[in-house]
Design an enzyme around this catalytic site. Structure first.
Site, mmCIF file in Angstrom:
data_model
loop_
_atom_site.group_PDB
_atom_site.id
_atom_site.type_symbol
_atom_site.label_atom_id
_atom_site.label_comp_id
_atom_site.label_asym_id
_atom_site.label_seq_id
_atom_site.Cartn_x
_atom_site.Cartn_y
_atom_site.Cartn_z
ATOM 1 N N HIS A 50 0.388 -0.802 -0.444
ATOM 2 C CA HIS A 50 -0.287 -0.144 -0.315
ATOM 3 C C HIS A 50 0.926 0.584 -0.227
ATOM 4 O O HIS A 50 0.845 1.920 -0.625
ATOM 5 C CB HIS A 50 -0.903 0.022 1.162
ATOM 6 N N SER B 159 0.343 -9.444 1.477
ATOM 7 C CA SER B 159 -1.272 -9.335 1.701
ATOM 8 C C SER B 159 -1.565 -8.997 2.851
ATOM 9 O O SER B 159 -1.032 -9.673 4.027
ATOM 10 C CB SER B 159 -1.332 -10.441 1.142
ATOM 11 N N SER B 160 -2.450 -7.777 3.579
ATOM 12 C CA SER B 160 -3.416 -7.764 4.084
ATOM 13 C C SER B 160 -3.603 -9.839 4.702
ATOM 14 O O SER B 160 -3.216 -9.782 6.282
ATOM 15 C CB SER B 160 -4.729 -7.220 4.521
ATOM 16 N N ARG B 161 -4.122 -10.237 3.996
ATOM 17 C CA ARG B 161 -4.769 -12.159 3.839
ATOM 18 C C ARG B 161 -3.177 -12.201 4.449
ATOM 19 O O ARG B 161 -3.233 -13.617 5.808
ATOM 20 C CB ARG B 161 -5.202 -12.553 2.732
ATOM 21 N N LYS C 56 -0.167 -6.840 -8.139
ATOM 22 C CA LYS C 56 -0.594 -7.911 -6.952
ATOM 23 C C LYS C 56 -2.009 -8.738 -7.478
ATOM 24 O O LYS C 56 -1.799 -10.375 -8.071
ATOM 25 C CB LYS C 56 -0.270 -8.612 -5.539
#
Ligand code: PAF
Length: 199
Positions: free
Chosen positions: A28, A176-178, A140
């Site tokens: 981000h 990735s946030s995940r 991504k």
């Protein structure tokens, strides 16, 4: 947000938007940096968009850390955070959706039937609300990026869509946030994806 955007536009300022679902990582912040370089004003939206989650997916558990994201955004020089609530975007008997056929039917779209419709709908709304000249999306989610470029072209949004390079951990795993869901062991094993792609 529309009033702010109108005023910035009438002052001749170039508005850039980085749409996000929050839980910021360096992917981000690299988009924020790109946006700051190419635009006069950087707007970041933070909205966990229920429409793009399937019934059995992780909408409830998706990481939410607004205070931390706000601090990071301020450190990185973001000018505005647009963080609506669900009903601000989808209140009343909301019943409109945007669907980009074809490019969304295979790959991720094959296993997540309404996902891309939810993404296209929210992105169309964010573009109409923030009124950016340029919007930045990570490579991504490449199928998402292709779909958004197609939607913008076909629906005549006068906006330039710019893709940002994938940011990876030293192991090659894409940020990735995940990734927060992964155990240490799973995180190590996930790096095999990048290794296999390189092979
Ligand atoms: O890539 C994301 O984080 C989301 O799909 C987006 C583009 C912010 C729409 O909710």
């Amino acid at each position: 947000m529309q009033r702010v955007a109108d005023s910035l536009r009438s002052d001749g300022r170039v508005i850039g938007l980085v749409p996000t679902m929050g839980a910021f990582h360096r992917g981000h912040t690299s988009l924020i940096q790109m946006c700051k370089k190419r635009c006069d004003v950087t707007v970041v939206s933070i909205f966990v968009n229920k429409l793009q989650f399937g019934a059995d997916e992780d909408f409830g558990s998706y990481p939410r850390q607004f205070a931390k994201d706000k601090r990071i955004a301020m450190e990185k020089g973001v000018d505005y955070i647009f963080a609506p609530e669900h009903d601000d975007l989808y209140g009343g008997d909301f019943s409109t959706s945007v669907e980009v056929a074809g490019v969304t039917s295979n790959l991720c779209g094959a296993s997540r039937p309404d996902h891309f419709k939810g993404v296209a709908t929210v992105v169309a709304k964010l573009l109409n609300i923030v009124k950016p000249h340029k919007a930045f999306f990570g490579e991504k989610d490449y199928q998402q990026l292709v779909m958004i470029k197609k939607m913008v072209k076909e629906l005549d949004f006068d906006i330039k869509i710019i893709g940002g390079k994938i940011v990876r951990e030293p192991s090659g795993l894409a940020l990735s946030s995940r990734n927060d869901y992964l155990s240490d062991d799973a995180r190590k094993r996930a790096a095999v994806l990048y290794g296999s792609l390189k092979e």
